[in-house]
Structures are given as C-alpha cells and as structure tokens.
Design a protein around this motif. Structure first.
Motif, PDB file in Angstrom:
ATOM      1  N   LYS A   1      -7.655  -7.707   1.028  1.00  0.00           N
ATOM      2  CA  LYS A   1      -6.872  -6.801   0.189  1.00  0.00           C
ATOM      3  C   LYS A   1      -5.189  -7.132  -0.936  1.00  0.00           C
ATOM      4  O   LYS A   1      -5.455  -6.397  -1.958  1.00  0.00           O
ATOM      5  CB  LYS A   1      -6.024  -5.464   1.226  1.00  0.00           C
ATOM      6  CG  LYS A   1      -4.881  -5.975   1.468  1.00  0.00           C
ATOM      7  CD  LYS A   1      -3.961  -4.663   2.270  1.00  0.00           C
ATOM      8  CE  LYS A   1      -2.242  -4.464   2.758  1.00  0.00           C
ATOM      9  NZ  LYS A   1      -2.285  -3.876   3.714  1.00  0.00           N
TER      10      LYS A   1
ATOM     11  N   ASP B   1       1.139  -1.121   0.108  1.00  0.00           N
ATOM     12  CA  ASP B   1       0.216  -0.204   0.088  1.00  0.00           C
ATOM     13  C   ASP B   1       0.487   1.310  -0.069  1.00  0.00           C
ATOM     14  O   ASP B   1       1.135   0.968   0.506  1.00  0.00           O
ATOM     15  CB  ASP B   1      -0.833   0.272   1.612  1.00  0.00           C
ATOM     16  CG  ASP B   1      -1.528   1.217   1.643  1.00  0.00           C
ATOM     17  OD1 ASP B   1      -1.802   2.393   0.460  1.00  0.00           O
ATOM     18  OD2 ASP B   1      -2.618   1.396   2.593  1.00  0.00           O
TER      19      ASP B   1
ATOM     20  N   LYS C   1      -6.562   8.854  -2.261  1.00  0.00           N
ATOM     21  CA  LYS C   1      -5.156   8.997  -1.951  1.00  0.00           C
ATOM     22  C   LYS C   1      -4.817   9.193  -3.096  1.00  0.00           C
ATOM     23  O   LYS C   1      -3.260   9.980  -3.351  1.00  0.00           O
ATOM     24  CB  LYS C   1      -4.696   8.408  -0.758  1.00  0.00           C
ATOM     25  CG  LYS C   1      -3.409   9.465  -0.257  1.00  0.00           C
ATOM     26  CD  LYS C   1      -3.393   9.015   0.873  1.00  0.00           C
ATOM     27  CE  LYS C   1      -2.003   9.294   1.853  1.00  0.00           C
ATOM     28  NZ  LYS C   1      -1.771   8.633   2.848  1.00  0.00           N
ATOM     29  N   LEU C   2      -4.414   7.752  -3.594  1.00  0.00           N
ATOM     30  CA  LEU C   2      -2.760   7.628  -4.601  1.00  0.00           C
ATOM     31  C   LEU C   2      -3.303   8.001  -6.010  1.00  0.00           C
ATOM     32  O   LEU C   2      -2.925   8.339  -6.379  1.00  0.00           O
ATOM     33  CB  LEU C   2      -3.027   6.091  -4.909  1.00  0.00           C
ATOM     34  CG  LEU C   2      -2.740   4.742  -3.065  1.00  0.00           C
ATOM     35  CD1 LEU C   2      -3.022   3.902  -3.595  1.00  0.00           C
ATOM     36  CD2 LEU C   2      -1.323   5.733  -2.824  1.00  0.00           C
TER      37      LEU C   2
ATOM     38  N   LEU D   1      -9.425  -4.861   3.509  1.00  0.00           N
ATOM     39  CA  LEU D   1      -9.990  -3.984   2.863  1.00  0.00           C
ATOM     40  C   LEU D   1     -11.135  -3.785   3.464  1.00  0.00           C
ATOM     41  O   LEU D   1     -11.744  -5.464   3.785  1.00  0.00           O
ATOM     42  CB  LEU D   1      -9.763  -3.736   1.543  1.00  0.00           C
ATOM     43  CG  LEU D   1      -8.066  -3.288   1.368  1.00  0.00           C
ATOM     44  CD1 LEU D   1      -8.213  -3.316  -0.382  1.00  0.00           C
ATOM     45  CD2 LEU D   1      -7.771  -1.954   1.170  1.00  0.00           C
TER      46      LEU D   1
ATOM     47  N   SER E   1       0.864   4.114   0.734  1.00  0.00           N
ATOM     48  CA  SER E   1       0.191   5.796   0.860  1.00  0.00           C
ATOM     49  C   SER E   1       0.876   6.118   2.633  1.00  0.00           C
ATOM     50  O   SER E   1       0.836   6.253   3.089  1.00  0.00           O
ATOM     51  CB  SER E   1      -1.005   5.537   0.514  1.00  0.00           C
ATOM     52  OG  SER E   1      -1.626   5.045   1.574  1.00  0.00           O
ATOM     53  N   ASN E   2       1.415   4.076   3.055  1.00  0.00           N
ATOM     54  CA  ASN E   2       1.081   4.490   4.711  1.00  0.00           C
ATOM     55  C   ASN E   2       2.874   3.414   4.761  1.00  0.00           C
ATOM     56  O   ASN E   2       3.124   2.950   5.763  1.00  0.00           O
ATOM     57  CB  ASN E   2       0.423   3.299   5.576  1.00  0.00           C
ATOM     58  CG  ASN E   2       0.401   1.520   4.747  1.00  0.00           C
ATOM     59  OD1 ASN E   2       1.137   1.346   4.082  1.00  0.00           O
ATOM     60  ND2 ASN E   2      -0.127   1.245   5.287  1.00  0.00           N
TER      61      ASN E   2
ATOM     62  N   GLU F   1     -10.439   5.316  -0.126  1.00  0.00           N
ATOM     63  CA  GLU F   1     -10.179   6.234   0.109  1.00  0.00           C
ATOM     64  C   GLU F   1      -8.334   6.316   0.247  1.00  0.00           C
ATOM     65  O   GLU F   1      -8.046   7.436  -0.613  1.00  0.00           O
ATOM     66  CB  GLU F   1     -10.031   6.405   2.087  1.00  0.00           C
ATOM     67  CG  GLU F   1     -11.763   7.046   2.956  1.00  0.00           C
ATOM     68  CD  GLU F   1     -11.532   6.332   4.398  1.00  0.00           C
ATOM     69  OE1 GLU F   1     -10.247   5.860   4.376  1.00  0.00           O
ATOM     70  OE2 GLU F   1     -12.045   6.732   4.759  1.00  0.00           O
ATOM     71  N   LYS F   2      -8.433   4.797  -0.713  1.00  0.00           N
ATOM     72  CA  LYS F   2      -6.673   4.369  -0.549  1.00  0.00           C
ATOM     73  C   LYS F   2      -6.848   5.567  -1.878  1.00  0.00           C
ATOM     74  O   LYS F   2      -6.091   5.768  -2.406  1.00  0.00           O
ATOM     75  CB  LYS F   2      -6.418   3.310   0.277  1.00  0.00           C
ATOM     76  CG  LYS F   2      -6.417   2.967   1.177  1.00  0.00           C
ATOM     77  CD  LYS F   2      -5.849   1.379   1.269  1.00  0.00           C
ATOM     78  CE  LYS F   2      -5.382   0.856   2.898  1.00  0.00           C
ATOM     79  NZ  LYS F   2      -4.862   2.232   3.442  1.00  0.00           N
TER      80      LYS F   2
ATOM     81  N   LEU G   1      -4.707  -3.629  -4.684  1.00  0.00           N
ATOM     82  CA  LEU G   1      -4.283  -2.025  -5.559  1.00  0.00           C
ATOM     83  C   LEU G   1      -3.704  -2.129  -6.163  1.00  0.00           C
ATOM     84  O   LEU G   1      -3.900  -1.731  -7.580  1.00  0.00           O
ATOM     85  CB  LEU G   1      -3.530  -1.524  -3.866  1.00  0.00           C
ATOM     86  CG  LEU G   1      -4.243  -0.755  -2.896  1.00  0.00           C
ATOM     87  CD1 LEU G   1      -3.452  -0.502  -1.355  1.00  0.00           C
ATOM     88  CD2 LEU G   1      -5.250   0.317  -2.707  1.00  0.00           C
TER      89      LEU G   1
ATOM     90  N   VAL H   1     -13.020   1.870   3.308  1.00  0.00           N
ATOM     91  CA  VAL H   1     -11.274   2.492   3.435  1.00  0.00           C
ATOM     92  C   VAL H   1     -10.153   1.626   1.397  1.00  0.00           C
ATOM     93  O   VAL H   1      -9.689   2.707   1.684  1.00  0.00           O
ATOM     94  CB  VAL H   1     -10.602   0.582   4.192  1.00  0.00           C
ATOM     95  CG1 VAL H   1      -8.676   1.275   4.559  1.00  0.00           C
ATOM     96  CG2 VAL H   1     -10.813   1.052   5.463  1.00  0.00           C
TER      97      VAL H   1
END
Length: 397
Positions: free
Chosen positions: A287, A24, A259-260, A248, A26-27, A255-256, A291, A252
């Motif tokens: 998940k 992921d 954001k990406l 996920l 983003s984190n 949101e991911k 992604l 959520v």
C-alpha cells in the motif's frame, strides 16, 4: 480571482513529510482516543480533535466531543495553526474577521473558542491538536504546557506506527527471501533424488549392497525435504490472499477510497464511483503511498468538477506481468486542461487555481503526486478534452 490562503513556505516538504507516514486516515481513532479525551480534560473544553492536514483536506484521525472525519482545508482554523511555531489561540471566533462568518461559528455547533498546537515532525507541521468550545475563554499557561506534552505524544505514536510499518515491510522481504531459498533448493534436491533413484534401480548390477542401503536412505531423506519444501510453498500461497498491515488488495482499496472521498463528493453534489478488476480483486500488493497518490488525484478531480458532475476511479491490477502492474485512473467531467497545463503538471511547474465552487488551491497536490510516483518508479499520464480530464498512474508492484 484566486483567494490567498495561508500556505507554509516549505509546503511541499511538509506534505512529503506527512506522506512518509503512509497514513490510512480511516483507522486511527482508537489509537488516539485517550489522548484526545485527556487534552479536552486538561483544557476544560467540550471538544478536542487530532487532525492531519494534506494538500486539500484536514483529516480528523481522532477526537472527543465531536463526530467529524474530514473538513476542506480552506474551511479550517487549523490551516492557520500550521503556520505557527508554537500555538494559536483565538479567544472568541465570532470576533475574528477570518472566522466570524463561518458556518461552525454562525450555526451549530456555534463554536467560540479555539486553541491549536502544531504536530511537528522533522521540523514540519503535519497537523494539529486543537481544542474547541462553545464559550469564549483563555487558557492558563500551565495548561498549555501540558497540552504540548500531549501533542508530542501524538507525534511519537505516529512515528511508532511508521516504524511498525517499516518492520512489517522488512518481514515481508524476509518471507520473500525464504520463498526464494525454498525454490532454489528444490532443484538440487530433485537432482539428488533422481540420481539416487537411478543408482538404486541399477544397484544389483553394481553388487554394492552397502552403497545401495546408503543411497536408499538419501532417497528417503531427500523426498522428506522435498515434501517439506512443498508444504512451505503451499503455506505461502495460502497466505497470499490475506491482506497484511502493509498491504492492500483492490477490494480493500476501493472500500477505503469510498469511505474517505464519498463525503467530499456528496457535499459538492458530485457522483463518485470506484471500479476494480474483479479477476484480481483479492491479490495483495504493497500500500506504499497509494492512498496519498490516489487521494490527491481524487480531491483534485472533485475540486475541478462542477455540481452534478462525475468523478470515476478505475483500479486495475494486472497479475500476469512480472512484476505485477497496478493502473490507477481518475476521470472527471470538469472543463478539461490545455496541453500547456498538462505539460506544467508533468514538469512540476503548475500553479494553483480555485475550484469550480471557489475551493482553495494550495498548489502542491499534483506536485506531491508526481514526486511520489517518480519515487516508486512509476509513470504519470494526463489526457484531456472538453468533457474532462483523466489522470493515469502506472506502478510496478
């Protein structure tokens, strides 16, 4: 005319290796911040970035000295670094014909120096540790060796993350097994309790005081175990609304994705929206590779949608089926696809073309998607007309 961009000979294997990390993007900042700062200190540069390069994008998962989250792959220096075995050093970017006209050289931050080390996993360069500065320079050999050690530690941490995710998955499997066991013991226990109750009710006729006492004890003990089973099941049901590290839910997930990929859409002047099915928005699901699958479809849609167009993502989880089914659809307002092009994508024989603004085509984004969907035993459908194309993924959960 299609512009040629540097592409490793083993590109599909390379991005498959990256996808196995199930990252992921983003984190990860906190996990690598110390290494990014250390690398800048060792090199004596203002900026240090840790990046992973997928089919379309370089994702900056951590950095020091510059706030940046992503860059189109074709706009990076690092796309050349992953072609190298050891490292790539450019003492003055303004003197290199490949980069001297790039905005990061001609405008703020006016970069001059670049040093990049490939991040290697299973023989493939999945990303880079790069050092940047506003002044031209050259690194001493002893510093380069220290930077290689830092790059190895970055990969080690990524592998540790991968291992933890696998362990989490195993724990989930154990929990599911425990759930099944609880369900399985309910039947026999219920039978024992029922039998004991019948014998207890007819016990006076049997004149078996000692047996009755024993049966009553079985009855009480059986009820206690049954109550315990109900407590365990109740606890499991309460925790299903929470999202664990390897899961996920639709809320959520949305949101991911926003954001990406909202930044990519904004840069090109495209409206990007993600909708979800509200009735199942909190139901968790694995998940695993989602992604990577959805992200590549979104990047591809943005690539082929002109300025002012739309890219819409629809996420629907059907929880009434066994197993649950996740449906992902990505619709763009581009020029559409011919049936021949659709067939080539489904068969994995499509070739790359440039996007509507000349974006790079590396030719492996949709091939990766097809490979991952097949591995998850899902299906992949494409429909298209003059108004655009829709890519639909159906995955059993």
């Amino acid at each position: 005319m299609t512009t040629q961009f540097p592409t490793p000979a083993n590109e599909l294997d390379r991005i498959l290796t990256l996808s196995d990390f199930n990252v992921d993007y983003s984190n990860f900042d906190d996990q690598f911040k110390d290494l990014a700062k250390l690398a800048a200190s060792v090199a004596g540069t203002e900026i240090s970035l840790v990046g992973l390069i997928d089919s379309y994008t370089q994702w900056i998962i951590s950095g020091h000295g510059m706030e940046i989250q992503q860059t189109p792959r074709e706009e990076t220096v690092c796309q050349y670094t992953i072609m190298e075995e050891d490292h790539l050093e450019i003492e003055n970017l303004s003197m290199d014909s490949r980069f001297q006209e790039k905005p990061f050289v001609t405008k703020d931050p006016n970069l001059r120096y670049y040093y990049g080390i490939p991040l290697k996993s299973e023989g493939h360069n999945i990303g880079t540790l790069c050092l940047l500065d506003r002044s031209a320079k050259k690194l001493a050999p002893e510093k380069t060796e220290l930077l290689k050690i830092i790059a190895e530690e970055i990969v080690n941490r990524l592998k540790t993350y991968k291992t933890i995710e696998l362990l989490r998955h195993k724990v989930t499997e154990v929990t599911d097994t425990k759930n099944k066991v609880v369900h399985d013991i309910r039947g026999p226990l219920g039978g024992i309790i029922g039998l004991a109750q019948i014998i207890s009710e007819q016990g006076k006729d049997n004149n078996m005081d000692e047996v009755l006492e024993f049966i009553n004890l079985i009855h009480k003990s059986g009820n206690s175990i049954l109550e315990l089973a109900d407590e365990i099941l109740s606890a499991e049901k309460k925790t299903t609304v929470k999202v664990k590290g390897d899961e996920l839910n639709l809320r959520v997930f949305r949101e991911k994705l926003e954001k990406l990929y909202v930044p990519q859409a904004k840069i090109k002047g495209i409206k990007f929206t993600v909708s979800i099915s509200p009735e199942t928005e909190t139901v968790p699901f694995p998940k695993n590779k989602l992604l990577q699958i959805t992200g590549n479809l979104i990047s591809n849609a943005i690539k082929f949608t002109p300025q002012g167009g739309n890219v819409q993502v629809n996420l629907v989880l059907t929880a009434r089926e066994n197993p649950n089914v996740l449906r992902i659809s990505v619709t763009d307002s581009g020029s559409g696809l011919t049936q021949s092009q659709i067939d080539n994508i489904i068969e994995g024989t499509s070739t790359s073309t440039e996007g509507t603004d000349g974006e790079a085509g590396y030719g492996f984004g949709l091939a990766l998607v097809k490979h991952l969907i097949d591995g998850l035993r899902g299906s992949f459908n494409i429909t298209s007309d003059q108004a655009g194309a829709t890519f639909e993924v159906i995955l059993p959960q």
